[in-house]
Write a protein that holds these residues in place. Structure first.
Motif, PDB file in Angstrom:
ATOM      1  N   ASP A 115       0.173  11.225   2.822  1.00 46.73           N
ATOM      2  CA  ASP A 115      -0.705  10.632   3.848  1.00 46.73           C
ATOM      3  C   ASP A 115      -2.163  10.621   3.410  1.00 46.73           C
ATOM      4  OD1 ASP A 115       1.297  10.015   5.661  1.00 46.73           O
ATOM      5  OD2 ASP A 115       1.391  12.104   6.336  1.00 46.73           O
ATOM      6  N   GLU A 116      -2.556  11.682   2.702  1.00 46.20           N
ATOM      7  CA  GLU A 116      -3.947  11.730   2.229  1.00 46.20           C
ATOM      8  C   GLU A 116      -4.194  10.664   1.177  1.00 46.20           C
ATOM      9  OE1 GLU A 116      -5.064  15.693   0.995  1.00 46.20           O
ATOM     10  OE2 GLU A 116      -4.408  16.482   2.950  1.00 46.20           O
TER      11      GLU A 116
ATOM     12  N   LEU B  67      -2.560   7.884   0.865  1.00 46.03           N
ATOM     13  CA  LEU B  67      -2.532   6.581   1.545  1.00 46.03           C
ATOM     14  C   LEU B  67      -3.886   6.283   2.206  1.00 46.03           C
ATOM     15  CD1 LEU B  67      -0.588   4.235   2.346  1.00 46.03           C
ATOM     16  CD2 LEU B  67      -0.094   5.508   4.431  1.00 46.03           C
ATOM     17  N   ASP B  68      -4.438   7.266   2.907  1.00 43.04           N
ATOM     18  CA  ASP B  68      -5.739   7.087   3.574  1.00 43.04           C
ATOM     19  C   ASP B  68      -6.826   6.773   2.563  1.00 43.04           C
ATOM     20  OD1 ASP B  68      -4.857   7.507   6.042  1.00 43.04           O
ATOM     21  OD2 ASP B  68      -5.799   9.478   6.344  1.00 43.04           O
ATOM     22  N   GLY B  69      -6.864   7.573   1.490  1.00 46.25           N
ATOM     23  CA  GLY B  69      -7.899   7.419   0.473  1.00 46.25           C
ATOM     24  C   GLY B  69      -7.804   6.066  -0.209  1.00 46.25           C
TER      25      GLY B  69
ATOM     26  N   THR C 200       0.836  -1.203   0.000  1.00 45.20           N
ATOM     27  CA  THR C 200       0.000   0.000   0.000  1.00 45.20           C
ATOM     28  C   THR C 200       0.871   1.254   0.000  1.00 45.20           C
ATOM     29  OG1 THR C 200      -1.394  -1.285   1.461  1.00 45.20           O
ATOM     30  CG2 THR C 200      -2.086   0.951   1.060  1.00 45.20           C
ATOM     31  N   GLU C 201       1.967   1.220   0.781  1.00 45.57           N
ATOM     32  CA  GLU C 201       2.848   2.391   0.866  1.00 45.57           C
ATOM     33  C   GLU C 201       3.473   2.701  -0.488  1.00 45.57           C
ATOM     34  OE1 GLU C 201       2.722   0.035   3.114  1.00 45.57           O
ATOM     35  OE2 GLU C 201       1.954   1.243   4.795  1.00 45.57           O
TER      36      GLU C 201
ATOM     37  N   HIS D 295     -10.536  -1.092   0.600  1.00 46.90           N
ATOM     38  CA  HIS D 295     -11.415  -1.806   1.522  1.00 46.90           C
ATOM     39  C   HIS D 295     -12.826  -1.882   0.951  1.00 46.90           C
ATOM     40  CE1 HIS D 295     -13.233  -3.307   5.140  1.00 46.90           C
ATOM     41  NE2 HIS D 295     -14.121  -2.330   5.073  1.00 46.90           N
TER      42      HIS D 295
ATOM     43  N   ALA E 262       0.836   4.173  -2.749  1.00 48.98           N
ATOM     44  CA  ALA E 262       0.507   5.554  -2.386  1.00 48.98           C
ATOM     45  C   ALA E 262       1.642   6.494  -2.818  1.00 48.98           C
ATOM     46  CB  ALA E 262       0.263   5.656  -0.887  1.00 48.98           C
TER      47      ALA E 262
ATOM     48  N   ARG F 287      -6.452   3.258   1.039  1.00 47.43           N
ATOM     49  CA  ARG F 287      -6.854   2.183   1.959  1.00 47.43           C
ATOM     50  C   ARG F 287      -8.375   2.078   2.005  1.00 47.43           C
ATOM     51  NH1 ARG F 287      -2.434   3.346   6.365  1.00 47.43           N
ATOM     52  NH2 ARG F 287      -0.954   1.734   5.788  1.00 47.43           N
ATOM     53  N   ARG F 288      -9.018   3.239   2.069  1.00 46.08           N
ATOM     54  CA  ARG F 288     -10.481   3.253   2.151  1.00 46.08           C
ATOM     55  C   ARG F 288     -11.083   2.650   0.883  1.00 46.08           C
ATOM     56  NH1 ARG F 288     -13.276   6.614   0.136  1.00 46.08           N
ATOM     57  NH2 ARG F 288     -11.598   8.112  -0.074  1.00 46.08           N
ATOM     58  N   ARG F 289     -10.543   3.058  -0.275  1.00 45.88           N
ATOM     59  CA  ARG F 289     -11.084   2.586  -1.557  1.00 45.88           C
ATOM     60  C   ARG F 289     -10.840   1.079  -1.731  1.00 45.88           C
ATOM     61  NH1 ARG F 289      -9.437   3.681  -7.004  1.00 45.88           N
ATOM     62  NH2 ARG F 289      -7.747   5.057  -6.352  1.00 45.88           N
TER      63      ARG F 289
END
Ligand code: CDP
Length: 223
Positions: free
Chosen positions: A164-165, A167-169, A148-149, A175, A152, A171-173
């Protein structure tokens, strides 16, 4: 007699390199390349433009008829003679596309659209459910993966967004895509996993070209 279309199903999570690798493989093998994510992105973009409620599956399905997009050989998306490609990568589309793509009715409506692209000589089709649902009898299925890193980092570098944004987005997508009920993002049982962390795109392309040759696809004859 001409051979049946040769389809390479190229699935994997967000920013796993499907576009770069898919285009490269298609060019090397004389096949077309099609990124099915563009269909979901274009639909999401149009829905946002028209203020369509993203939880209203029937309204989204109706909108598919109004999509009328053309995707050229380089993966550029045209609508009403405008190149809308950059608009489809906007953060608001990233944020909503998995919600749109989770509706079973939307996915069902897009199945024949995608299958209609399977014509001789064949194509590299990138997505999340190509090997499992859209072309389950594809002679070559590849699951492209990367941490994932790493994904991103690549996407942040491409778009200039904050790591960081992104990466967050992402992970959410991922999932949302993997946990939806209708054709979730999944590695087909016959898919070969190709890991892309610390591997140059050219090497990944060469590996997939080799796998296609092993499955009987002849190298392109160049004049
Ligand atoms: O380029 P990136 O890998 O970030 O995403 P994409 O391939 O453009 O796909 C965008 C979104 O469309 C995904 O996150 C999924 O929600 C959806 N999608 C899907 O559900 N099924 C596909 N075959 C392709 C994309």
């Amino acid at each position: 007699m001409s051979s049946p279309p040769f389809v390479i199903a190229l699935d994997g999570p967000a920013a796993s390199g499907k576009s770069t690798v898919g285009l490269g493989v298609a060019q090397r093998l004389g096949l077309r390349y099609f990124d099915t994510g563009l269909l979901y992105r274009a639909l999401t973009w149009l829905a946002l433009q028209r203020d369509v409620d993203l939880s209203d599956a029937a309204a989204l399905v109706q909108l598919i008829d109004a999509l009328a997009i053309d995707v050229d050989a380089l993966g550029q998306v045209w609508r009403e003679r405008h190149d809308i490609t950059p608009l489809l990568q906007r953060p608001e589309v990233d944020l909503s596309v998995s919600t749109v793509a989770a509706h079973p009715m939307v996915r069902q409506q897009l199945v024949p659209v995608q299958r209609a692209l399977v014509r001789p000589p064949g194509l590299v089709m990138a997505g999340r459910d190509i090997g499992t649902v859209i072309v389950p009898d594809a002679p070559l299925k590849v699951w492209l993966s990367a941490s994932t890193e790493e994904r991103a980092r690549r996407r942040a570098q491409q778009t200039g967004e904050n790591f960081d944004e992104v990466l967050d987005g992402m992970r959410r997508r991922d999932h949302q895509d993997a946990s939806r009920e209708a054709s979730p993002m999944a590695r087909a049982s016959a898919a070969i996993e190709v890991e892309t962390d610390d591997v140059a795109p050219e090497q990944v392309i060469a590996r997939i070209v080799e796998l296609a040759h092993q499955r009987g696809l002849r190298p392109v004859e160049r004049a």
